[in-house]
Motif scaffolding. Structure first.
Motif, PDB file in Angstrom:
ATOM      1  N   MET A 117      36.361 -70.816 -16.927  1.00  0.00           N
ATOM      2  CA  MET A 117      35.350 -70.371 -15.942  1.00  0.00           C
ATOM      3  C   MET A 117      36.198 -70.225 -14.694  1.00  0.00           C
ATOM      4  O   MET A 117      36.877 -71.123 -14.195  1.00  0.00           O
ATOM      5  N   ASN A 118      35.886 -68.974 -14.446  1.00  0.00           N
ATOM      6  CA  ASN A 118      37.040 -68.572 -12.975  1.00  0.00           C
ATOM      7  C   ASN A 118      35.979 -69.216 -12.175  1.00  0.00           C
ATOM      8  O   ASN A 118      35.097 -67.822 -11.413  1.00  0.00           O
ATOM      9  N   GLU A 119      36.401 -69.886 -11.309  1.00  0.00           N
ATOM     10  CA  GLU A 119      36.049 -70.369 -10.257  1.00  0.00           C
ATOM     11  C   GLU A 119      35.506 -69.820  -8.543  1.00  0.00           C
ATOM     12  O   GLU A 119      34.700 -69.404  -8.144  1.00  0.00           O
ATOM     13  N   SER A 120      36.863 -68.409  -8.890  1.00  0.00           N
ATOM     14  CA  SER A 120      36.002 -67.509  -7.656  1.00  0.00           C
ATOM     15  C   SER A 120      34.946 -66.262  -8.047  1.00  0.00           C
ATOM     16  O   SER A 120      34.710 -65.599  -7.195  1.00  0.00           O
ATOM     17  N   ASP A 121      35.221 -66.537  -9.310  1.00  0.00           N
ATOM     18  CA  ASP A 121      33.898 -65.140  -9.390  1.00  0.00           C
ATOM     19  C   ASP A 121      32.657 -65.834  -9.209  1.00  0.00           C
ATOM     20  O   ASP A 121      32.367 -66.798  -9.781  1.00  0.00           O
ATOM     21  N   LEU A 123      28.477 -66.107  -9.041  1.00  0.00           N
ATOM     22  CA  LEU A 123      27.285 -66.210 -10.324  1.00  0.00           C
ATOM     23  C   LEU A 123      26.905 -64.489 -10.803  1.00  0.00           C
ATOM     24  O   LEU A 123      26.636 -63.873  -9.489  1.00  0.00           O
ATOM     25  N   LEU A 124      27.180 -64.421 -11.517  1.00  0.00           N
ATOM     26  CA  LEU A 124      26.391 -63.368 -12.424  1.00  0.00           C
ATOM     27  C   LEU A 124      24.966 -63.125 -12.865  1.00  0.00           C
ATOM     28  O   LEU A 124      24.574 -64.489 -13.888  1.00  0.00           O
ATOM     29  N   GLU A 139      26.479 -61.343  -8.094  1.00  0.00           N
ATOM     30  CA  GLU A 139      26.808 -60.538  -8.670  1.00  0.00           C
ATOM     31  C   GLU A 139      25.359 -60.492  -8.746  1.00  0.00           C
ATOM     32  O   GLU A 139      25.018 -60.505  -9.583  1.00  0.00           O
ATOM     33  N   ALA A 174      30.186 -61.092 -20.267  1.00  0.00           N
ATOM     34  CA  ALA A 174      30.652 -62.851 -19.162  1.00  0.00           C
ATOM     35  C   ALA A 174      31.376 -63.596 -19.563  1.00  0.00           C
ATOM     36  O   ALA A 174      31.083 -64.515 -18.589  1.00  0.00           O
ATOM     37  N   ARG A 216      32.212 -66.859 -17.762  1.00  0.00           N
ATOM     38  CA  ARG A 216      31.833 -66.984 -16.644  1.00  0.00           C
ATOM     39  C   ARG A 216      30.231 -67.442 -16.017  1.00  0.00           C
ATOM     40  O   ARG A 216      29.109 -67.475 -16.351  1.00  0.00           O
ATOM     41  N   SER A 217      30.266 -67.834 -14.753  1.00  0.00           N
ATOM     42  CA  SER A 217      28.261 -68.540 -14.822  1.00  0.00           C
ATOM     43  C   SER A 217      27.505 -67.645 -15.143  1.00  0.00           C
ATOM     44  O   SER A 217      27.751 -66.407 -13.888  1.00  0.00           O
ATOM     45  N   VAL A 218      26.352 -67.196 -15.265  1.00  0.00           N
ATOM     46  CA  VAL A 218      25.478 -66.604 -15.785  1.00  0.00           C
ATOM     47  C   VAL A 218      24.460 -67.090 -15.724  1.00  0.00           C
ATOM     48  O   VAL A 218      23.767 -67.637 -16.557  1.00  0.00           O
TER      49      VAL A 218
END
Length: 124
Positions: free
Chosen positions: A1-5, A7-8, A52, A90, A93-95
């Protein structure tokens, strides 16, 4: 997981709008626009970090425009299928999916998403 993304957050527009019997059925598009505007103003209450937000609409609510802070996606067919595709796309990524739909909850959690109910973004 990319920590800079951020939360979707994927919002099941039909389910959230339909969670409160406030006359939404008389103007489905207007109800979706009011939800979009509330999401743009409030974000995800209780979440301090960046998010996001994607509002998925279907049926009579198709064509609702995006606004700063909320991307709106009109599902060509099933809104549930479209949300599952968004979660699948996604990966890593955290969703968080906002819905009370049990079958949709099952499908997205199998793909690694978290779920929360409509009250998380809409007052009862």
């Amino acid at each position: 997981m990319n920590e800079s993304d951020p939360l979707l957050v994927i919002v099941d527009g039909a389910n959230v709008v339909g969670s409160v019997p406030d006359g939404w059925w008389r103007d489905r598009r207007g109800a979706a626009e009011r939800l979009r505007d509330r999401l743009a103003a409030d974000g995800l209450p209780g979440h301090a970090g960046p998010v996001e937000i994607v509002l998925v609409v279907e049926g009579a609510a198709r064509g609702v425009e995006a606004v700063p802070g909320v991307r709106v996606e009109s599902a060509a067919g099933s809104g549930d299928d479209h949300m599952v595709e968004l979660v699948a796309g996604a990966a890593g990524r955290s969703v968080l999916v906002v819905t009370a739909d049990r079958e949709l909850r099952r499908r997205v959690t199998e793909l690694g998403a978290e779920v929360t109910g409509p009250r998380s973004v809409r007052p009862a």
